[in-house]
Design a protein around this motif. Structure first.
Motif, PDB file in Angstrom:
ATOM      1  N   LYS A 171       0.835  -1.201   0.000  1.00 53.04           N
ATOM      2  CA  LYS A 171       0.000   0.000   0.000  1.00 53.04           C
ATOM      3  C   LYS A 171       0.876   1.260   0.000  1.00 53.04           C
ATOM      4  O   LYS A 171       0.580   2.233  -0.695  1.00 53.04           O
ATOM      5  N   PHE A 172       1.964   1.238   0.771  1.00 53.72           N
ATOM      6  CA  PHE A 172       2.881   2.378   0.818  1.00 53.72           C
ATOM      7  C   PHE A 172       3.474   2.650  -0.567  1.00 53.72           C
ATOM      8  O   PHE A 172       3.678   3.809  -0.941  1.00 53.72           O
ATOM      9  N   ASN A 173       3.755   1.603  -1.315  1.00 51.57           N
ATOM     10  CA  ASN A 173       4.366   1.749  -2.638  1.00 51.57           C
ATOM     11  C   ASN A 173       3.363   2.088  -3.737  1.00 51.57           C
ATOM     12  O   ASN A 173       3.735   2.164  -4.904  1.00 51.57           O
ATOM     13  N   THR A 174       2.112   2.315  -3.369  1.00 48.77           N
ATOM     14  CA  THR A 174       1.099   2.749  -4.331  1.00 48.77           C
ATOM     15  C   THR A 174       1.399   4.195  -4.734  1.00 48.77           C
ATOM     16  O   THR A 174       1.713   5.028  -3.879  1.00 48.77           O
ATOM     17  N   PRO A 175       1.319   4.504  -6.018  1.00 50.51           N
ATOM     18  CA  PRO A 175       1.600   5.887  -6.458  1.00 50.51           C
ATOM     19  C   PRO A 175       0.772   6.909  -5.668  1.00 50.51           C
ATOM     20  O   PRO A 175      -0.418   6.713  -5.433  1.00 50.51           O
ATOM     21  N   GLY A 176       1.452   7.974  -5.255  1.00 50.54           N
ATOM     22  CA  GLY A 176       0.805   9.062  -4.530  1.00 50.54           C
ATOM     23  C   GLY A 176       0.905   8.975  -3.024  1.00 50.54           C
ATOM     24  O   GLY A 176       0.710   9.977  -2.336  1.00 50.54           O
ATOM     25  N   THR A 177       1.224   7.800  -2.485  1.00 54.40           N
ATOM     26  CA  THR A 177       1.272   7.660  -1.027  1.00 54.40           C
ATOM     27  C   THR A 177       2.367   8.522  -0.426  1.00 54.40           C
ATOM     28  O   THR A 177       2.122   9.283   0.509  1.00 54.40           O
ATOM     29  N   THR A 178       3.569   8.434  -0.945  1.00 57.56           N
ATOM     30  CA  THR A 178       4.650   9.235  -0.362  1.00 57.56           C
ATOM     31  C   THR A 178       4.431  10.724  -0.613  1.00 57.56           C
ATOM     32  O   THR A 178       4.838  11.545   0.204  1.00 57.56           O
ATOM     33  N   ASP A 179       3.750  11.061  -1.712  1.00 56.81           N
ATOM     34  CA  ASP A 179       3.449  12.472  -1.985  1.00 56.81           C
ATOM     35  C   ASP A 179       2.519  13.067  -0.930  1.00 56.81           C
ATOM     36  O   ASP A 179       2.499  14.282  -0.741  1.00 56.81           O
ATOM     37  N   ALA A 180       1.747  12.216  -0.251  1.00 55.79           N
ATOM     38  CA  ALA A 180       0.804  12.688   0.767  1.00 55.79           C
ATOM     39  C   ALA A 180       1.477  12.950   2.109  1.00 55.79           C
ATOM     40  O   ALA A 180       0.867  13.525   3.013  1.00 55.79           O
ATOM     41  N   ILE A 181       2.726  12.528   2.262  1.00 55.54           N
ATOM     42  CA  ILE A 181       3.454  12.747   3.518  1.00 55.54           C
ATOM     43  C   ILE A 181       4.056  14.147   3.484  1.00 55.54           C
ATOM     44  O   ILE A 181       4.841  14.468   2.593  1.00 55.54           O
ATOM     45  N   PRO A 182       3.704  14.992   4.466  1.00 54.33           N
ATOM     46  CA  PRO A 182       4.222  16.364   4.461  1.00 54.33           C
ATOM     47  C   PRO A 182       5.660  16.455   4.954  1.00 54.33           C
ATOM     48  O   PRO A 182       6.099  15.645   5.774  1.00 54.33           O
ATOM     49  N   ASP A 183       6.377  17.439   4.449  1.00 59.67           N
ATOM     50  CA  ASP A 183       7.707  17.814   4.951  1.00 59.67           C
ATOM     51  C   ASP A 183       8.667  16.632   5.070  1.00 59.67           C
ATOM     52  O   ASP A 183       9.321  16.436   6.096  1.00 59.67           O
ATOM     53  N   VAL A 184       8.767  15.857   3.999  1.00 62.95           N
ATOM     54  CA  VAL A 184       9.628  14.669   3.988  1.00 62.95           C
ATOM     55  C   VAL A 184      11.094  15.072   4.038  1.00 62.95           C
ATOM     56  O   VAL A 184      11.525  16.008   3.366  1.00 62.95           O
ATOM     57  N   VAL A 185      11.858  14.317   4.842  1.00 58.16           N
ATOM     58  CA  VAL A 185      13.313  14.438   4.887  1.00 58.16           C
ATOM     59  C   VAL A 185      13.845  13.178   4.204  1.00 58.16           C
ATOM     60  O   VAL A 185      13.797  12.092   4.780  1.00 58.16           O
ATOM     61  N   ALA A 186      14.312  13.315   2.980  1.00 63.03           N
ATOM     62  CA  ALA A 186      14.649  12.146   2.159  1.00 63.03           C
ATOM     63  C   ALA A 186      16.095  11.684   2.276  1.00 63.03           C
ATOM     64  O   ALA A 186      16.470  10.701   1.657  1.00 63.03           O
ATOM     65  N   GLU A 187      16.905  12.365   3.032  1.00 62.99           N
ATOM     66  CA  GLU A 187      18.310  11.972   3.165  1.00 62.99           C
ATOM     67  C   GLU A 187      18.640  11.685   4.622  1.00 62.99           C
ATOM     68  O   GLU A 187      18.169  12.406   5.491  1.00 62.99           O
ATOM     69  N   PRO A 188      19.398  10.702   4.958  1.00 62.89           N
ATOM     70  CA  PRO A 188      20.058   9.801   4.026  1.00 62.89           C
ATOM     71  C   PRO A 188      19.158   8.647   3.562  1.00 62.89           C
ATOM     72  O   PRO A 188      19.508   7.934   2.642  1.00 62.89           O
ATOM     73  N   TYR A 189      18.006   8.451   4.224  1.00 64.78           N
ATOM     74  CA  TYR A 189      17.164   7.303   3.892  1.00 64.78           C
ATOM     75  C   TYR A 189      15.899   7.729   3.152  1.00 64.78           C
ATOM     76  O   TYR A 189      15.283   8.740   3.482  1.00 64.78           O
ATOM     77  N   ALA A 190      15.501   6.909   2.179  1.00 66.15           N
ATOM     78  CA  ALA A 190      14.301   7.198   1.396  1.00 66.15           C
ATOM     79  C   ALA A 190      13.032   6.818   2.147  1.00 66.15           C
ATOM     80  O   ALA A 190      12.028   7.515   2.068  1.00 66.15           O
ATOM     81  N   CYS A 191      13.070   5.685   2.858  1.00 63.19           N
ATOM     82  CA  CYS A 191      11.886   5.248   3.601  1.00 63.19           C
ATOM     83  C   CYS A 191      12.298   4.328   4.744  1.00 63.19           C
ATOM     84  O   CYS A 191      13.450   3.896   4.831  1.00 63.19           O
ATOM     85  N   PHE A 192      11.318   4.062   5.608  1.00 62.65           N
ATOM     86  CA  PHE A 192      11.558   3.309   6.838  1.00 62.65           C
ATOM     87  C   PHE A 192      10.458   2.279   7.054  1.00 62.65           C
ATOM     88  O   PHE A 192       9.314   2.496   6.663  1.00 62.65           O
ATOM     89  N   GLY A 193      10.811   1.231   7.745  1.00 59.48           N
ATOM     90  CA  GLY A 193       9.849   0.300   8.321  1.00 59.48           C
ATOM     91  C   GLY A 193      10.143   0.285   9.807  1.00 59.48           C
ATOM     92  O   GLY A 193      11.214  -0.165  10.213  1.00 59.48           O
ATOM     93  N   ALA A 194       9.230   0.819  10.629  1.00 64.68           N
ATOM     94  CA  ALA A 194       9.477   0.946  12.073  1.00 64.68           C
ATOM     95  C   ALA A 194       8.565   0.012  12.858  1.00 64.68           C
ATOM     96  O   ALA A 194       7.407  -0.208  12.491  1.00 64.68           O
ATOM     97  N   TYR A 195       9.081  -0.515  13.950  1.00 63.94           N
ATOM     98  CA  TYR A 195       8.358  -1.439  14.821  1.00 63.94           C
ATOM     99  C   TYR A 195       8.361  -0.852  16.224  1.00 63.94           C
ATOM    100  O   TYR A 195       9.431  -0.530  16.754  1.00 63.94           O
ATOM    101  N   TYR A 196       7.168  -0.720  16.824  1.00 66.70           N
ATOM    102  CA  TYR A 196       7.066  -0.040  18.119  1.00 66.70           C
ATOM    103  C   TYR A 196       5.805  -0.490  18.847  1.00 66.70           C
ATOM    104  O   TYR A 196       5.083  -1.370  18.358  1.00 66.70           O
TER     105      TYR A 196
END
Length: 156
Positions: A38-63
């Protein structure tokens, strides 16, 4: 599997979350895969505000670990400086602190899955874990069959 100890600053992630995951659930892997899909669906990352793309493009977090049930929440997203998540998304904080950093190279599914199995089977490392927020951090790139991935485990 070797790792280094690093100190990380606090950072915030915004993305898609799945609650109620249980490692003992045979469908757990499929549920995690569905969040990534679902995250890799076109437009999903565009909906995230104020992205910091460096050094990592994306994350998988467990909490939100529940050690009594082996349950947790998982979020797939991006680092962001936004104070809140848009509707339909979640926000979590990776606390500042000490982490064990594992650097791996390979397929985003099988290599990461094997790394987590190795981590879970390391009893010495298990005793050092804080179980606050652990995460996979994906370096930018298009080749999901040969990706550069760092896994971070929060330490006590």
């Amino acid at each position: 599997m070797g790792y280094t100890i690093v100190e990380l600053p606090e950072q915030h992630l915004i993305g898609l979350a799945q609650t109620g995951l249980l490692n003992d659930d045979p469908a757990c892997g499929a549920k995690i895969g569905a969040v990534w899909q679902k995250f890799n669906t076109p437009g999903t990352t565009d909906a995230i505000p104020d992205v910091v793309a460096e050094p990592y493009a994306c994350f998988g977090a467990y909490y939100d670990y529940d050690l009594a049930t082996n349950g947790y929440t998982m979020l797939v997203g991006c680092a962001s400086t936004a104070a809140s998540a848009p509707e339909g998304m979640a926000r979590t904080t990776i606390p500042a602190g000490r982490y064990a950093k594992f650097s791996i190279q390979g397929d985003c599914t099988t290599t990461v899955g094997q790394a987590w199995l190795d981590i879970w089977n390391d009893e010495e490392l298990l005793a050092k874990r804080a179980f606050t927020v652990d995460f996979e951090a994906y370096l930018p790139g298009e080749d999901m069959a040969n990706a550069s991935i760092d896994i971070y485990l929060a330490l006590k």
